[in-house]
Design an enzyme around this catalytic site. Structure first.
Site, PDB file in Angstrom:
ATOM      1  N   PRO A   2       0.523  -1.320  -0.002  1.00  0.00           N
ATOM      2  CA  PRO A   2      -0.008   0.036   0.153  1.00  0.00           C
ATOM      3  C   PRO A   2       1.038   1.243   0.091  1.00  0.00           C
ATOM      4  O   PRO A   2       1.987   1.194   0.562  1.00  0.00           O
ATOM      5  CB  PRO A   2      -0.932  -0.109   1.265  1.00  0.00           C
ATOM      6  CG  PRO A   2      -0.887  -1.675   1.691  1.00  0.00           C
ATOM      7  CD  PRO A   2       0.550  -2.216   1.059  1.00  0.00           C
ATOM      8  N   GLU A   3       0.358   2.251  -0.681  1.00  0.00           N
ATOM      9  CA  GLU A   3       1.050   3.532  -0.949  1.00  0.00           C
ATOM     10  C   GLU A   3       0.339   4.604  -0.325  1.00  0.00           C
ATOM     11  O   GLU A   3      -0.500   4.224   0.286  1.00  0.00           O
ATOM     12  CB  GLU A   3       1.294   3.755  -2.457  1.00  0.00           C
ATOM     13  CG  GLU A   3       2.522   2.637  -2.866  1.00  0.00           C
ATOM     14  CD  GLU A   3       2.787   2.886  -4.204  1.00  0.00           C
ATOM     15  OE1 GLU A   3       3.028   4.148  -4.816  1.00  0.00           O
ATOM     16  OE2 GLU A   3       2.968   1.909  -4.921  1.00  0.00           O
ATOM     17  N   LYS A  61       3.509   6.191   4.660  1.00  0.00           N
ATOM     18  CA  LYS A  61       2.741   5.153   4.839  1.00  0.00           C
ATOM     19  C   LYS A  61       2.513   4.520   5.938  1.00  0.00           C
ATOM     20  O   LYS A  61       2.222   3.176   6.536  1.00  0.00           O
ATOM     21  CB  LYS A  61       3.677   3.969   3.946  1.00  0.00           C
ATOM     22  CG  LYS A  61       4.133   4.060   2.583  1.00  0.00           C
ATOM     23  CD  LYS A  61       5.025   3.260   1.989  1.00  0.00           C
ATOM     24  CE  LYS A  61       5.369   3.436   0.682  1.00  0.00           C
ATOM     25  NZ  LYS A  61       6.356   2.493  -0.009  1.00  0.00           N
ATOM     26  N   ARG A 300      11.898  -5.540  -8.584  1.00  0.00           N
ATOM     27  CA  ARG A 300      10.674  -5.419  -8.937  1.00  0.00           C
ATOM     28  C   ARG A 300      10.459  -4.859 -10.473  1.00  0.00           C
ATOM     29  O   ARG A 300      11.422  -5.438 -11.220  1.00  0.00           O
ATOM     30  CB  ARG A 300       9.937  -4.320  -8.306  1.00  0.00           C
ATOM     31  CG  ARG A 300       9.685  -4.462  -6.753  1.00  0.00           C
ATOM     32  CD  ARG A 300       9.297  -3.265  -5.720  1.00  0.00           C
ATOM     33  NE  ARG A 300      10.436  -2.163  -5.674  1.00  0.00           N
ATOM     34  CZ  ARG A 300      10.252  -1.287  -4.590  1.00  0.00           C
ATOM     35  NH1 ARG A 300       8.867  -1.132  -4.099  1.00  0.00           N
ATOM     36  NH2 ARG A 300      11.104  -0.451  -4.627  1.00  0.00           N
TER      37      ARG A 300
END
Length: 317
Positions: A2-3, A61, A300
């Site tokens: 989650p950002e 975050k 990533r």
């Protein structure tokens, strides 16, 4: 992971549903989920019992709920000295349960905090559940420490303090106290790729892989562009693009690719439908039609439009 938009969606839900309630019981079903709390599960429970949830605050975050003890009724103007700190990790959820929902227990429930109204809270008992399938998230009670600039510590608070583990985290692009010129200067001082700088949470917090790729596409910058070659207007354009894309995502409840990313009511966001390049390998760029490219990046992926974001010939890492 989650950002900022996803975490802010959760913070907003907590602010609407649990403020003014008092902790009456705590169940720790998985010790690892409170691993950052120094005195362990028993100490975590003891430090929460009787505390009132005073605000819902976020920086980047990180989420936290400043705590006011029962004895504070004798000194109502006293500032909170500690907070319940949460980091959602890759799959953490903070879900508010009430009424029949109190009987619902996710198989990935790690911590349940039972709440009661305290004069200003909602009617009826509540549970704040920390659900975490992949167990990278964590909860802890942490002391609040002053911010270096004396400004409010994060979105949702007027208290110039943050939990000690958050003190090194930079302000985020939606924080009214952020000084954009300082962030631009910090980015341009680095000798790295621009995406690496954008992901550095000590420079500016809340930006992760999704919104970094989207912001770079909007700003027409390649992720490999060397930060010390950025002109000030380019750096400002990038920060503006990141703030814009995260604000738009926030308005749509964040980006949800699966059931792991939800708000406090268990609802998914739908900004994934608006993504221009992230996860769009082979799809036409919305701006020029060139197929989107995927490159490996820091274990990533990075997604770019080869036409709109040409790789710099002299980009340095």
């Amino acid at each position: 992971m989650p950002e900022l938009p996803e975490v802010e969606t959760v913070r907003d839900g907590l602010a609407r549903h649990v403020l003014g309630t008092r902790v009456v019981d705590v169940e720790v079903l998985r010790d690892y989920s409170v691993r950052r709390h120094e005195s362990g599960p028993a100490g975590f429970r003891d430090q929460l019992l009787g505390q009132r949830l005073d605000a819902a605050v976020r920086r980047g975050k990180f989420l936290w709920l400043p705590l006011v003890p029962a004895t504070a009724d004798d000194a109502p103007d006293a500032d909170p000295a500690a907070a319940l700190l949460a980091h959602l990790g890759m799959s953490g959820q903070l879900l508010v349960r009430s009424g029949p929902g109190l009987a619902e227990r996710s198989p990935h429930l790690r911590v349940r905090i039972l709440l009661e109204p305290d004069g200003v809270g909602p009617a009826g008992a509540l549970a704040l559940d920390f659900v975490d399938q992949r167990t990278f998230g964590h909860l802890s009670v942490q002391d609040l420490v002053p911010t270096p600039d004396g400004a409010p510590g994060g979105l949702g608070s007027d208290l110039p303090a943050v939990p000690a583990p958050v003190a090194h985290i930079g302000r985020d692009l939606l924080d009214p106290a952020l000084r954009r010129d300082d962030v631009v200067a910090a980015i341009r001082r680095r000798r790295t790729g621009v995406k690496r700088a954008l992901l550095d949470q000590t420079v500016v917090s809340g930006v992760g892989n999704i919104y970094a790729d989207e912001a770079l596409w909007r700003a027409r910058l390649h992720y490999a562009r060397a930060t010390d070659t950025l002109r000030r207007p380019e750096a400002h354009r990038l920060l503006d693009a990141a703030a814009d894309v995260m604000s738009e995502a926030l308005a749509q409840g964040g980006t949800s690719f699966d059931a792991l990313y939800v708000n406090v009511n268990g609802q998914s966001g739908y900004f994934s439908r608006s993504l221009a390049v992230y996860g769009q390998e082979g799809e036409p760029c919305p701006r020029c039609g060139t197929p989107v490219r995927r490159d490996e990046f820091m274990n990533r992926s990075s997604y770019t439009c080869p036409h709109c974001q040409p790789r710099p010939r002299n980009g340095r890492w």
